[in-house]
Design a protein around this motif. Structure first.
Motif, PDB file in Angstrom:
ATOM      1  N   ASP A 176      -9.508  -6.631  -2.252  1.00 57.41           N
ATOM      2  CA  ASP A 176     -10.156  -6.343  -1.434  1.00 57.41           C
ATOM      3  C   ASP A 176      -9.185  -6.519  -0.531  1.00 57.41           C
ATOM      4  N   TYR A 177      -8.349  -7.526  -0.537  1.00 57.87           N
ATOM      5  CA  TYR A 177      -6.921  -6.814   0.146  1.00 57.87           C
ATOM      6  C   TYR A 177      -5.659  -6.397  -0.481  1.00 57.87           C
ATOM      7  N   THR A 178      -5.912  -5.240  -1.713  1.00 59.37           N
ATOM      8  CA  THR A 178      -5.470  -4.452  -1.476  1.00 59.37           C
ATOM      9  C   THR A 178      -6.312  -2.613  -1.659  1.00 59.37           C
ATOM     10  N   ARG A 179      -7.169  -2.911  -0.986  1.00 62.58           N
ATOM     11  CA  ARG A 179      -7.963  -2.131  -0.385  1.00 62.58           C
ATOM     12  C   ARG A 179      -8.021  -2.063   0.596  1.00 62.58           C
ATOM     13  N   ALA A 180      -7.670  -2.303   1.468  1.00 60.34           N
ATOM     14  CA  ALA A 180      -7.644  -2.846   3.248  1.00 60.34           C
ATOM     15  C   ALA A 180      -6.088  -2.047   2.985  1.00 60.34           C
ATOM     16  N   ALA A 181      -5.122  -2.672   2.172  1.00 66.20           N
ATOM     17  CA  ALA A 181      -3.660  -2.129   2.420  1.00 66.20           C
ATOM     18  C   ALA A 181      -3.855  -1.037   1.969  1.00 66.20           C
ATOM     19  N   GLU A 182      -4.320  -0.108   1.407  1.00 64.23           N
ATOM     20  CA  GLU A 182      -4.586   1.144   1.495  1.00 64.23           C
ATOM     21  C   GLU A 182      -4.861   1.940   2.973  1.00 64.23           C
ATOM     22  N   LEU A 183      -5.395   1.410   2.987  1.00 66.40           N
ATOM     23  CA  LEU A 183      -6.024   1.284   3.882  1.00 66.40           C
ATOM     24  C   LEU A 183      -5.654   2.177   5.198  1.00 66.40           C
ATOM     25  N   ALA A 184      -4.833   0.610   5.399  1.00 62.07           N
ATOM     26  CA  ALA A 184      -3.845   0.506   6.298  1.00 62.07           C
ATOM     27  C   ALA A 184      -2.705   1.513   6.535  1.00 62.07           C
ATOM     28  N   GLU A 185      -2.648   1.571   5.546  1.00 58.59           N
ATOM     29  CA  GLU A 185      -1.082   3.150   5.247  1.00 58.59           C
ATOM     30  C   GLU A 185      -1.637   4.349   5.848  1.00 58.59           C
ATOM     31  N   VAL A 186      -3.065   4.686   5.735  1.00 62.00           N
ATOM     32  CA  VAL A 186      -3.138   5.369   6.087  1.00 62.00           C
ATOM     33  C   VAL A 186      -3.489   5.889   7.558  1.00 62.00           C
ATOM     34  N   SER A 187      -3.947   4.952   8.282  1.00 57.96           N
ATOM     35  CA  SER A 187      -5.006   4.514   9.420  1.00 57.96           C
ATOM     36  C   SER A 187      -3.836   5.607  10.296  1.00 57.96           C
ATOM     37  N   GLU A 188      -4.320   4.998  12.010  1.00 53.07           N
ATOM     38  CA  GLU A 188      -4.434   5.554  12.720  1.00 53.07           C
ATOM     39  C   GLU A 188      -2.980   5.431  13.684  1.00 53.07           C
ATOM     40  N   GLU A 189      -3.312   3.669  13.183  1.00 55.82           N
ATOM     41  CA  GLU A 189      -2.039   3.278  14.071  1.00 55.82           C
ATOM     42  C   GLU A 189      -0.257   3.825  14.282  1.00 55.82           C
ATOM     43  N   THR A 190       0.147   2.478  14.936  1.00 54.41           N
ATOM     44  CA  THR A 190       1.524   2.776  15.296  1.00 54.41           C
ATOM     45  C   THR A 190       2.536   2.430  13.695  1.00 54.41           C
ATOM     46  N   LEU A 191       3.378   3.154  13.493  1.00 51.89           N
ATOM     47  CA  LEU A 191       3.992   2.978  12.527  1.00 51.89           C
ATOM     48  C   LEU A 191       4.731   1.186  12.078  1.00 51.89           C
ATOM     49  N   GLU A 192       5.041   1.087  13.143  1.00 45.03           N
ATOM     50  CA  GLU A 192       5.570  -0.623  12.772  1.00 45.03           C
ATOM     51  C   GLU A 192       4.144  -1.511  12.732  1.00 45.03           C
ATOM     52  N   ARG A 193       2.986  -1.451  13.436  1.00 43.21           N
ATOM     53  CA  ARG A 193       2.188  -1.891  13.016  1.00 43.21           C
ATOM     54  C   ARG A 193       1.427  -2.012  11.189  1.00 43.21           C
TER      55      ARG A 193
END
Length: 520
Positions: A176-193
């Motif tokens: 679950d953590y790995t999948r969440a990290a992969e989603l964070a890579e392509v999220s629309e958040e700022t680059l630093e976040r």
């Protein structure tokens, strides 16, 4: 019996098409055009499905586009370390629901979220149930995944992982953590976040893997978290100290420094196996070495992760840290005791990096004292290439260096087996000094253009010819008048006196140490 054969032929045609039956001829059943049981002759009477889903589009961070390989920015760690070293991959394409189907699925996900919250509520006759809550959070995350809701899926994956960790379900939590990290890579958040979330989630996955004794997967997750800190940077940009420290710490999680021959090339931090406050230094060193032998990672493809790290560091001109990574990969292969071809290429990579740093002496010593002691390496193509490169740099022979690394030379097979970044680095090696990127490398080279050595030779020849031509065409300068008699003697004495002064300054004219020889 005939009906059975016709059924077999019909099933084959339905699965593989008519080309299989027409190509075999025998044992394939009847393949005539008028076969009554053939499924290919039946009209399609099924109604067309309703368009409840839009066209598939990638939402996973593992999905790649045709422009990824030419991008000048660092991709996410899931793209860098994807492929063989990953235990399981998610489906790259997912049908995103639209319209009423999406509304229904969102309502279903909301219901799962409420059930999970209820499962974690303490009542008079009940207590929190993290296992049920994790199951409901996972169902909600899967529903949000079908709806294309990146942020909601990511939050529910994290919640599911936290509940799983509380009940020692470490493998599910790590997934679950790995999948969440992969989603964070392509999220629309700022680059630093995005960097901080990717780094934190991969480290949580590493802790989950370490809790269940999976040291190899924990080290891989740690490395992904370290590379999450440089996600989005230009590939040629130098890595900042914080990210480089995390990368080198992740390298040590694969191979401890006491077992890495290239540990002196580590740029940041100190080894966790060294005790600076120890009274008995030798005893502490022996204890650290024994502990290091227990924690070295020799899993399949563990060295591939380290070599990928070395390649990424080469692209950013961190040659010392890249050599540190390749030294760790070499130590892992040597501890495994099975690899031959991979170990030979690792030895060659170490030689290339050492020569690129301008340290020909260290490259020659490692080649003679370590690499040549491996019997399988003596007869390899990589050994021949490394020997010619070291010999050319030692003799400072540019022609021999160009011949060794030529694409049409005797070592073209060994060069072709190298990573493209290493091949480019071989072309930048100089006979003296550190390898530098040439100004003309960005310009494409035409077919038939001579090599750099030939260009230098031709340039020198042209310059010499121009000099001779200019001297021949220039008018003769006026000659100095000849000296005779006392003027010549005085000039000679002044010249000898000047030479004596120069030799006295250099310490080469000590009359007291001169020995008299009797030649009679």
């Amino acid at each position: 019996m005939a009906n059975y054969k016709r059924d077999v032929a019909a099933n084959r045609d339905a699965l593989f098409g008519d080309a299989i039956g027409k190509g075999t001829g025998k044992s394939g059943g009847p393949t005539s055009r008028g076969s009554p049981r053939s499924t290919s002759s039946r009209p399609n009477t099924k109604p067309a499905p309703r368009p409840t889903a839009a066209a598939p589009r990638p939402i996973s961070s593992t999905a790649s586009s045709p422009d990824d390989h030419i991008s000048s920015f660092t991709p996410g760690p899931s793209k860098i370390f994807g492929g063989k070293i990953s235990a399981s991959r998610h489906n790259n394409l997912l049908s995103i629901l639209t319209g009423q189907a999406k509304i229904d699925k969102m309502a279903e996900a909301q219901d799962h979220r409420l059930r999970a919250q209820k499962a974690m509520t303490r009542g008079v006759f009940s207590r929190p149930d993290p296992i049920s809550a994790a199951n409901y959070y996972k169902r909600a995350a899967d529903a949000y995944k079908q709806c294309g809701e990146n942020r909601l899926e990511r939050l529910h994956r994290i919640a599911s992982g936290d509940c799983q960790m509380g009940q020692d379900a470490n493998a599910s939590a790590a997934a679950d953590y790995t999948r969440a990290a992969e989603l964070a890579e392509v999220s629309e958040e700022t680059l630093e976040r995005k960097r901080q979330e990717c780094h934190k989630l991969h480290l949580d996955a590493a802790n989950a893997w370490a809790s269940m004794g999976e040291k190899g997967r924990a080290a891989e997750a740690t490395m992904k978290g370290a590379f999450g800190l440089i996600m989005g940077d230009e590939i040629g940009k130098a890595i900042d100290e914080k990210a480089l420290t995390s990368i080198e710490q992740a390298i040590e999680s694969f191979v401890p420094d006491p077992l890495n021959r290239k540990r002196n090339y580590r740029r940041t931090g100190k080894s966790i196996y060294e005790d600076e406050n120890a009274v008995d230094v030798e005893g502490a060193r022996r204890v650290g070495l024994e502990l290091a032998k227990q924690n070295i990672i020799t899993d399949a493809f563990a060295h591939e992760t380290l070599f990928l790290v070395g390649v990424e560091l080469i692209k950013r001109r961190h040659y010392e840290s890249a050599l540190y990574a390749y030294g760790a990969g070499t130590a892992s292969l040597e501890a495994e005791g099975i690899a031959t071809v991979s170990l030979g290429r690792a030895y060659l990579s170490e030689t290339i990096l050492t020569l690129a740093m301008g340290d020909t002496v260290a490259a020659s010593q490692d080649f003679q004292r370590v690499h040549l002691q491996r019997t399988s390496y003596l007869s390899s193509r990589e050994c021949a290439l490394a020997e010619d490169l070291i010999r050319a740099c030692t003799a400072m022979d540019l022609d021999a260096l160009d011949e060794a690394r030529s694409k049409t030379g005797p070592h073209r097979s060994a060069m072709a087996n190298l990573d493209p970044a290493l091949r480019q680095l071989v072309g930048e090696i100089r006979v003296s000094g550190r390898a530098k990127k040439g100004k003309s490398e960005s310009e494409p080279k035409a077919v038939g253009v001579p090599s750099s050595g030939e260009e230098k030779r031709s340039t020198r020849e042209v310059s010499v010819a121009n000099t001779q031509l200019s001297r021949a065409s220039a008018p003769n300068p006026p000659r100095a008048p000849e000296l005779t008699g006392s003027e010549l003697q005085q000039s000679l004495e002044e010249g000898f006196a000047e030479m004596d002064d120069i030799m006295n300054e250099m310490g080469l004219n000590d009359d007291e140490e001169d020995d008299d020889f009797d030649l009679t």
